[in-house]
Design a protein around this motif. Structure first.
Motif, PDB file in Angstrom:
ATOM      1  N   ILE A 255       0.872  -1.182   0.000  1.00 47.20           N
ATOM      2  CA  ILE A 255       0.000   0.000   0.000  1.00 47.20           C
ATOM      3  C   ILE A 255       0.904   1.225   0.000  1.00 47.20           C
ATOM      4  O   ILE A 255       1.729   1.402   0.897  1.00 47.20           O
ATOM      5  CB  ILE A 255      -0.926   0.009   1.226  1.00 47.20           C
ATOM      6  CG1 ILE A 255      -1.952  -1.124   1.128  1.00 47.20           C
ATOM      7  CG2 ILE A 255      -1.641   1.352   1.343  1.00 47.20           C
ATOM      8  CD1 ILE A 255      -2.916  -1.183   2.300  1.00 47.20           C
TER       9      ILE A 255
ATOM     10  N   GLY B 223     -10.786  -1.445   6.797  1.00 44.75           N
ATOM     11  CA  GLY B 223     -10.555  -0.029   7.067  1.00 44.75           C
ATOM     12  C   GLY B 223     -11.230   0.904   6.085  1.00 44.75           C
ATOM     13  O   GLY B 223     -10.923   2.094   6.042  1.00 44.75           O
TER      14      GLY B 223
ATOM     15  N   ALA C  88       1.960   1.598   8.990  1.00 41.12           N
ATOM     16  CA  ALA C  88       0.507   1.529   8.793  1.00 41.12           C
ATOM     17  C   ALA C  88       0.108   2.632   7.828  1.00 41.12           C
ATOM     18  O   ALA C  88       0.857   3.591   7.606  1.00 41.12           O
ATOM     19  CB  ALA C  88      -0.241   1.667  10.117  1.00 41.12           C
ATOM     20  N   SER C  89      -1.079   2.495   7.240  1.00 41.57           N
ATOM     21  CA  SER C  89      -1.586   3.526   6.342  1.00 41.57           C
ATOM     22  C   SER C  89      -2.262   4.626   7.146  1.00 41.57           C
ATOM     23  O   SER C  89      -2.741   4.403   8.266  1.00 41.57           O
ATOM     24  CB  SER C  89      -2.573   2.919   5.343  1.00 41.57           C
ATOM     25  OG  SER C  89      -3.754   2.503   6.007  1.00 41.57           O
TER      26      SER C  89
ATOM     27  N   SER D 287      -6.066  -1.554   5.133  1.00 46.61           N
ATOM     28  CA  SER D 287      -5.068  -2.569   5.452  1.00 46.61           C
ATOM     29  C   SER D 287      -5.449  -3.898   4.800  1.00 46.61           C
ATOM     30  O   SER D 287      -6.591  -4.093   4.374  1.00 46.61           O
ATOM     31  CB  SER D 287      -4.946  -2.740   6.968  1.00 46.61           C
ATOM     32  OG  SER D 287      -3.909  -3.646   7.293  1.00 46.61           O
TER      33      SER D 287
ATOM     34  N   ASP E  77      -4.937  -8.119   5.552  1.00 41.61           N
ATOM     35  CA  ASP E  77      -4.488  -9.182   6.444  1.00 41.61           C
ATOM     36  C   ASP E  77      -3.942 -10.335   5.592  1.00 41.61           C
ATOM     37  O   ASP E  77      -4.707 -11.014   4.900  1.00 41.61           O
ATOM     38  CB  ASP E  77      -5.648  -9.674   7.307  1.00 41.61           C
ATOM     39  CG  ASP E  77      -5.216 -10.769   8.284  1.00 41.61           C
ATOM     40  OD1 ASP E  77      -4.006 -11.071   8.337  1.00 41.61           O
ATOM     41  OD2 ASP E  77      -6.091 -11.320   8.974  1.00 41.61           O
TER      42      ASP E  77
ATOM     43  N   SER F  94       3.348  -4.834   2.856  1.00 38.72           N
ATOM     44  CA  SER F  94       4.095  -3.682   3.359  1.00 38.72           C
ATOM     45  C   SER F  94       3.319  -2.405   3.062  1.00 38.72           C
ATOM     46  O   SER F  94       2.449  -2.379   2.184  1.00 38.72           O
ATOM     47  CB  SER F  94       5.491  -3.615   2.720  1.00 38.72           C
ATOM     48  OG  SER F  94       5.384  -3.511   1.318  1.00 38.72           O
ATOM     49  N   ILE F  95       3.643  -1.365   3.805  1.00 34.39           N
ATOM     50  CA  ILE F  95       2.978  -0.066   3.658  1.00 34.39           C
ATOM     51  C   ILE F  95       4.042   1.018   3.616  1.00 34.39           C
ATOM     52  O   ILE F  95       5.014   0.982   4.382  1.00 34.39           O
ATOM     53  CB  ILE F  95       2.002   0.209   4.814  1.00 34.39           C
ATOM     54  CG1 ILE F  95       0.884  -0.829   4.839  1.00 34.39           C
ATOM     55  CG2 ILE F  95       1.399   1.610   4.688  1.00 34.39           C
ATOM     56  CD1 ILE F  95      -0.084  -0.655   5.984  1.00 34.39           C
TER      57      ILE F  95
END
Length: 625
Positions: free
Chosen positions: A318, A360, A576-577, A582, A584, A601-602
């Protein structure tokens, strides 16, 4: 590709308005003429005869394009109605979209007729102009002709029935033509980079090396595995060499053979199928082999011409970009937005389907979504989106989205600068980094830049509370956080008071374009400027209208009014975004079932993250109540 997208013709012109490449699609043109004749018979011969005109020759199109450029003031045109706008012209429509979807009038010498060619998609890349003419219905062309004659068209009625915006929304072929134009632009410029997928390094060496590599992402390009090559190609040819050669083809300056290959393969008979340049050139180099065919009961999609063989895994990244305008004013609210995309690389054998839930997706945060053509979206909930797709080769963008920042701005505060003399300014920064952000969110680096494109910086005096400062000839840079010293699970306050000294002013005359301003204006600058031509640029005109008494805008720094009105922040955040989206990895499923590890990964980076000078003038948009 959008349903029903077909291309009648395309042209590529150089900076001298000469056609250097063109391609017409007789099958699509036959459809157009048949539709026009059918409509003419249905209406008793009342259809305008100009619609039945043949496509222009290269010389006719080049001449008409040059005339439009002269009439509209520049290649893109005004985009708004001005005093010299003629009825029927693009600027008469009074809509900025006419800078991208244009019309030109073709003059046929033998018939002395003047007829419009619309909609022409205009895309500029490198030194070339790309024109793409999609197939539309005759009624759409007639509607555009009516719009061009109206006195009330434009933004005042934008979005309502009968406006140009409403007409274009009814034309999916325009979207497809834009995709074609951008793909061709990448071919002729050699700019065919795939979306980035971050691969997290797995522990293997132990100790310090693992602690270092585990904290960074290794940028990795997908390596599509081709089918076994034909006998004319050496059997030990590596995939890396194939990919490299394919890219070299597209990077040659206007390689006409490469263009012809790409066009004939990606849009046979004028219908776009697969615009992925890597696929097209790999097919050209390797051909196909019967040694690795899909099962008879499975249809192989156009976007996956070869099947992968090797160790199986799926990678998701992301990548979000944060844009902000921070004013620190009661009368102007701050603005912050997040645009993101989910990049994917699926190294899976055969033709499997992959499904995953995106979490999310709170409606208050995500405003718009779009997906790759291979994706299906069967289920949608208040905070969950199920996506199923048949992955193509290589890296690709599975989803794009636009939303708000659920955690608030990662950097907030204010910037003040006032000129204490003609050649010296006093400034103050007071910032708060990562306030309200908790682990695992990590700010890996943060840099603030004050640009002064029209002043020459000779000295900077001041000591920040954290970080280091440096300056170039036209900017001051404050490195608040450097790579390797990230900020994890806590916030910090950063202040920076100081002064900046400039070289003395040098007065010079700046000639405004006579067609708009009919006068000269004084402009003080110690930066040499290039002589301007007599072509009107719509950005300069619009900025001059908005700023009135402010100095003319430097188009390379369009926000830099009066040369010292903003500071720009760049940063990178991992963990995290900011939108809340997100994936999983444990919820990703593959059918037919195979054992394939899923990596996720973000990465969050700053886009136009602007701190406006609270003591200066600044642009703002009135928000709807």
């Amino acid at each position: 590709m959008p349903t029903g997208c077909s291309i009648r013709a395309l042209w590529i012109l150089n900076s001298h308005d000469a056609v250097v490449f063109s391609r017409r699609f007789p099958v699509v043109e036959k459809q157009w003429r048949a539709a026009c004749k059918s409509e003419n018979e249905r209406n008793g011969g009342s259809v305008d005869s100009t619609a039945l005109q043949y496509l222009p020759s290269d010389s006719e199109l080049a001449s008409s394009f040059a005339e439009r450029k002269k009439r509209e003031g520049s290649v893109r045109g005004f985009g708004i109605r001005v005093s010299q706008s003629a009825e029927g012209s693009d600027s008469w429509v009074d809509d900025p979209v006419t800078r991208h979807v244009i019309s030109i009038y073709i003059n046929k010498e033998e018939t002395r007729e003047n007829y419009p060619l619309w909609p022409l998609i205009l895309h500029m890349k490198s030194q070339f102009c790309i024109l793409v003419l999609p197939l539309v219905e005759l009624g759409h062309l007639d509607s555009y002709k009516e719009i061009c004659k109206r006195s009330d068209c434009g933004n005042a009625v934008g979005g309502v029935d009968g406006s140009l915006s409403a007409l274009l929304l009814d034309l999916p072929s325009v979207t497809g033509a834009f995709m074609v134009a951008h793909a061709i632009g990448e071919i002729i410029s050699g700019d065919m980079a795939e979306p980035e997928v971050i691969v997290n390094a797995s522990p293997s060496m132990g100790g310090l090396l693992d602690s270092l590599t585990g904290s960074i992402g290794i940028s990795s390009r997908a390596k599509p595995v081709a089918a076994p090559v034909a006998s004319s190609t050496p059997s030990n040819t590596s995939v890396g060499a194939i990919s490299s050669d394919a890219m070299k083809i597209g990077s040659r300056p206007l390689d006409k053979d490469a263009l012809r290959t790409y066009i004939s393969s990606s849009m046979p008979f004028g219908t776009p199928l697969d615009l992925n340049a890597s696929n097209i050139f790999t097919i050209k180099l390797n051909g196909f082999s019967s040694a690795d065919l899909p099962p008879a009961d499975v249809k192989q999609p156009a976007w996956k011409p070869y099947l992968y063989k090797g160790k199986q895994k799926i990678l998701f990244t992301i990548h979000e970009t944060v844009a902000a305008a921070l004013y620190d004013r009661d009368e102007i609210p701050d603005s912050i937005s997040v645009s993101g995309q989910v990049n994917c690389r699926a190294e899976l054998e055969g033709l499997p389907d992959v499904s995953l839930p995106l979490t999310g997706l709170n409606s208050s945060r995500i405003e718009s979504l779009s997906f790759h053509p291979s994706a299906q979206v069967p289920e949608q909930g208040a905070d969950k989106q199920s996506v199923m797709f048949s992955p193509p080769l290589g890296n690709f963008v599975l989803m794009r989205y636009q939303g708000s920042c659920g955690l608030g701005p990662p950097i907030k505060g204010f910037y003040q600068l006032s000129m204490v003399s003609e050649d010296e300014g006093a400034f103050l920064f007071k910032l708060s980094l990562m306030e309200g952000y908790k682990a695992p969110l990590t700010m890996e680096f943060c840099t603030l830049t004050m640009p002064f494109p029209r002043r020459r910086v000779i000295a900077v005096d001041g000591t920040p509370s954290v970080g280091t400062i440096s300056n170039t000839e036209h900017s001051v840079e404050w490195k608040i956080l450097v790579s390797g010293r990230g900020l994890v699970g806590k916030s910090i306050e950063a202040t920076f008071p100081g002064t900046v000294k400039f070289a003395p002013w040098q007065s010079q005359r700046f000639l405004f374009r006579k067609s708009f301003f009919r006068s000269t204006a004084e402009e003080d600058s110690d930066v040499d400027t290039e002589p301007t031509n007599n072509m009107v640029n719509v950005e300069e005109y619009l900025m001059a209208k908005m700023t009135k008494d402010l100095p003319p805008v430097d188009l390379e720094e369009p926000f830099c009014w009066q040369a010292y009105n903003y500071a720009k922040v760049s940063f990178r955040i991992a963990g995290a975004s900011l939108s809340g989206i997100s994936i999983d990895p444990k919820s990703v499923s593959i059918y037919p079932s195979v054992k394939a590890p899923v990596e996720f990964s973000i990465q969050v980076t700053a886009g136009d993250y602007i701190l406006w000078n609270t003591l200066g003038k600044c642009p703002s948009v009135a928000m709807p109540k």
